[in-house]
Design an enzyme around this catalytic site. Structure first.
Site, PDB file in Angstrom:
ATOM      1  N   SER A  62     -59.889  73.671  -8.041  1.00  0.00           N
ATOM      2  CA  SER A  62     -58.966  73.150  -9.054  1.00  0.00           C
ATOM      3  C   SER A  62     -58.577  74.128 -10.142  1.00  0.00           C
ATOM      4  O   SER A  62     -57.731  73.808 -10.975  1.00  0.00           O
ATOM      5  CB  SER A  62     -59.554  71.912  -9.717  1.00  0.00           C
ATOM      6  OG  SER A  62     -59.470  70.857  -8.816  1.00  0.00           O
ATOM      7  N   THR A 123     -69.114  63.292   3.288  1.00  0.00           N
ATOM      8  CA  THR A 123     -68.769  64.683   2.973  1.00  0.00           C
ATOM      9  C   THR A 123     -68.435  65.531   4.204  1.00  0.00           C
ATOM     10  O   THR A 123     -67.329  66.090   4.285  1.00  0.00           O
ATOM     11  CB  THR A 123     -69.933  65.314   2.188  1.00  0.00           C
ATOM     12  OG1 THR A 123     -70.128  64.541   0.995  1.00  0.00           O
ATOM     13  CG2 THR A 123     -69.645  66.756   1.842  1.00  0.00           C
TER      14      THR A 123
HETATM   15  C1  LIG Z   1     -63.747  68.465  -9.706  1.00  0.00           C
HETATM   16  C2  LIG Z   1     -62.848  69.646  -9.532  1.00  0.00           C
HETATM   17  N1  LIG Z   1     -61.785  69.303  -8.652  1.00  0.00           N
HETATM   18  C3  LIG Z   1     -61.339  70.192  -7.732  1.00  0.00           C
HETATM   19  O1  LIG Z   1     -61.667  71.357  -7.757  1.00  0.00           O
HETATM   20  C4  LIG Z   1     -60.640  69.557  -6.547  1.00  0.00           C
HETATM   21  C5  LIG Z   1     -59.727  70.520  -5.850  1.00  0.00           C
HETATM   22  N2  LIG Z   1     -61.704  69.150  -5.659  1.00  0.00           N
HETATM   23  C6  LIG Z   1     -62.073  67.855  -5.550  1.00  0.00           C
HETATM   24  O2  LIG Z   1     -61.439  66.952  -6.027  1.00  0.00           O
HETATM   25  C7  LIG Z   1     -63.358  67.593  -4.768  1.00  0.00           C
HETATM   26  C8  LIG Z   1     -63.066  67.282  -3.290  1.00  0.00           C
HETATM   27  C9  LIG Z   1     -64.375  66.968  -2.566  1.00  0.00           C
HETATM   28  C10 LIG Z   1     -65.327  68.140  -2.586  1.00  0.00           C
HETATM   29  C11 LIG Z   1     -66.625  67.847  -1.803  1.00  0.00           C
HETATM   30  N3  LIG Z   1     -67.284  66.616  -2.222  1.00  0.00           N
HETATM   31  C12 LIG Z   1     -67.542  65.615  -1.352  1.00  0.00           C
HETATM   32  O3  LIG Z   1     -67.216  65.659  -0.186  1.00  0.00           O
HETATM   33  C13 LIG Z   1     -68.242  64.425  -1.931  1.00  0.00           C
HETATM   34  N4  LIG Z   1     -68.517  63.416  -0.921  1.00  0.00           N
HETATM   35  C14 LIG Z   1     -67.573  69.007  -2.090  1.00  0.00           C
HETATM   36  O4  LIG Z   1     -68.426  68.857  -2.989  1.00  0.00           O
HETATM   37  O5  LIG Z   1     -67.388  70.063  -1.463  1.00  0.00           O
HETATM   38  C15 LIG Z   1     -62.385  70.041 -10.902  1.00  0.00           C
HETATM   39  O6  LIG Z   1     -61.256  69.727 -11.289  1.00  0.00           O
HETATM   40  O7  LIG Z   1     -63.176  70.651 -11.586  1.00  0.00           O
END
Ligand SMILES: C[C@@H](NC(=O)[C@@H](C)NC(=O)CCCC[C@H](NC(=O)C[NH3+])C(=O)[O-])C(=O)O
Length: 351
Positions: A62, A123
């Site tokens: 992100s 996941t």
């Molecule tokens: C929070 C973060 N957001 C991002 O960077 C965006 C691009 N990523 C997400 O929304 C997490 C997607 C799942 C990841 C997965 N999690 C799962 O699969 C959970 N079941 C993982 O941890 O790799 C931000 O803005 O800081």
């Protein structure tokens, strides 16, 4: 007052703590008035055993949202988009509510559901199901609109990747080119970010890079190498690739006013609280963390399968830190890595 020197022992402790919590490796690069300080721990490749390397590239998740926000705010500066205009003025019929504005997207106050919650509820199966898929922006928006909205427009902050997918659509509509071209023209080339790219839907990370390792939900299950993926589920919300030096160049240039007009940078850094602790805030595609020493840092965090990232700078752009741990789905490792911010920007804890 002069800024405190970074506590690089404290940064090392944060990297080691991220490893103790499941990351195969971690690294950080601090840029400040006294020059550059780097710290590395563990490995960037569990098979070869190659050591973590601050010259290696990785998926920044992100932090990509800040790249997309800069492009969109430049378009606003150029008068090609208006922040308080309905999204539907530029993308007729896209959203079911004409009250959702461009600003609501950048502040996560649109109410558009985050499709990744369902997509990655399990996941590893969720990741395996999409790692080689290519989505259109419309398909991702449709996934969001299939779920109830989370708030009336503008009423509350609720983080959603869908917002920055629509930002990508707005950029492509307003410029007539893919977002990759706009990142290149407006950020990567001017700042000479030689190790930053947007290669969606290509799955390989070119050149020297860090391999990412995803923790399954099942305790004790083996790590999944998640390095190669299209990241098409994220695109303008999370598919940029970069390295620590380029991230520090980006955040410091942004804070020094090299990318936006003073008025637009002020708008971008005008924040509202995102949690009850009143230490975490969100502006326009930008986070603000208020640290224990009173220093406020601006930037973004990133979470993509196999990679946790922090990329922050002080408001004067004189100090910046980027930190990465090559794991994910491990909140404790992410929190541990975040400890590098306090060490880098607040310096050694006085007795
Ligand atoms: C929070 C973060 N957001 C991002 O960077 C965006 C691009 N990523 C997400 O929304 C997490 C997607 C799942 C990841 C997965 N999690 C799962 O699969 C959970 N079941 C993982 O941890 O790799 C931000 O803005 O800081």
């Amino acid at each position: 007052a002069a800024a405190p020197a970074p506590d690089m022992d404290g940064v090392t402790a944060a990297l080691n703590s991220a490893m103790a919590n499941g990351a195969p490796g971690a690294m950080a690069r601090f840029t400040g008035p006294e020059g550059v300080r780097t710290r590395m721990a563990g490995v960037r490749d569990r098979v070869s055993g190659e050591a973590m390397d601050t010259r290696a590239r990785f998926r920044i998740g992100s932090v990509s949202k800040t790249f997309s926000s800069v492009v969109l705010l430049q378009l606003v500066d150029e008068g090609r988009l208006e922040l308080d205009a309905p999204v539907n003025r530029y993308l007729p019929g896209l959203l079911p509510d004409d009250r959702i504005t461009v600003r609501h997207l950048l502040t996560h106050r649109s109410g558009l559901a985050d499709y990744t919650e369902a997509m990655f509820a399990k996941t590893v199966p969720g990741f395996e199901a999409v790692r080689n898929r290519v989505f259109t922006y419309q398909e991702l928006v449709d996934l969001s609109l299939a779920e109830p909205r989370t708030t009336e427009p503008g009423v509350a902050y609720k983080y959603s990747n869908a917002n920055f997918v629509v930002v990508g659509m707005l950029i492509e509509k307003a410029t007539g080119t893919p977002v990759a071209k706009q990142y290149e023209r407006r950020i990567i080339k001017p700042l000479q970010l030689r190790h930053t790219s947007y290669v969606h839907p290509e799955t390989q990370i070119k050149g020297r890079h860090v391999r990412g390792y995803l923790h399954p939900d099942e305790e004790g299950a083996p790590l999944v190498d998640s390095t190669e993926q299209t990241a098409s589920w994220a695109q303008s919300a999370g598919a940029v690739i970069s390295d620590p030096a380029d991230l520090n160049t980006f955040t410091t240039a942004l804070m020094r006013g090299s990318l936006l007009s003073p008025r637009m940078l002020d708008a971008m850094t005008t924040v509202t609280p995102t949690d009850a602790t009143q230490t975490r805030f969100y502006g326009l595609g930008l986070r603000r963390y208020d640290l224990s020493c009173g220093t406020q840092v601006y930037g973004h965090t990133g979470t993509v399968q196999g990679y946790y990232t922090y990329a922050f700078a002080t408001r004067d752009g004189r100090r910046a830190l980027s930190a990465m741990a090559n794991t994910s789905n491990r909140g404790a490792a992410n929190t541990a890595l975040g400890g590098s911010l306090e060490a880098a920007f607040c310096g050694k804890k006085t007795a």
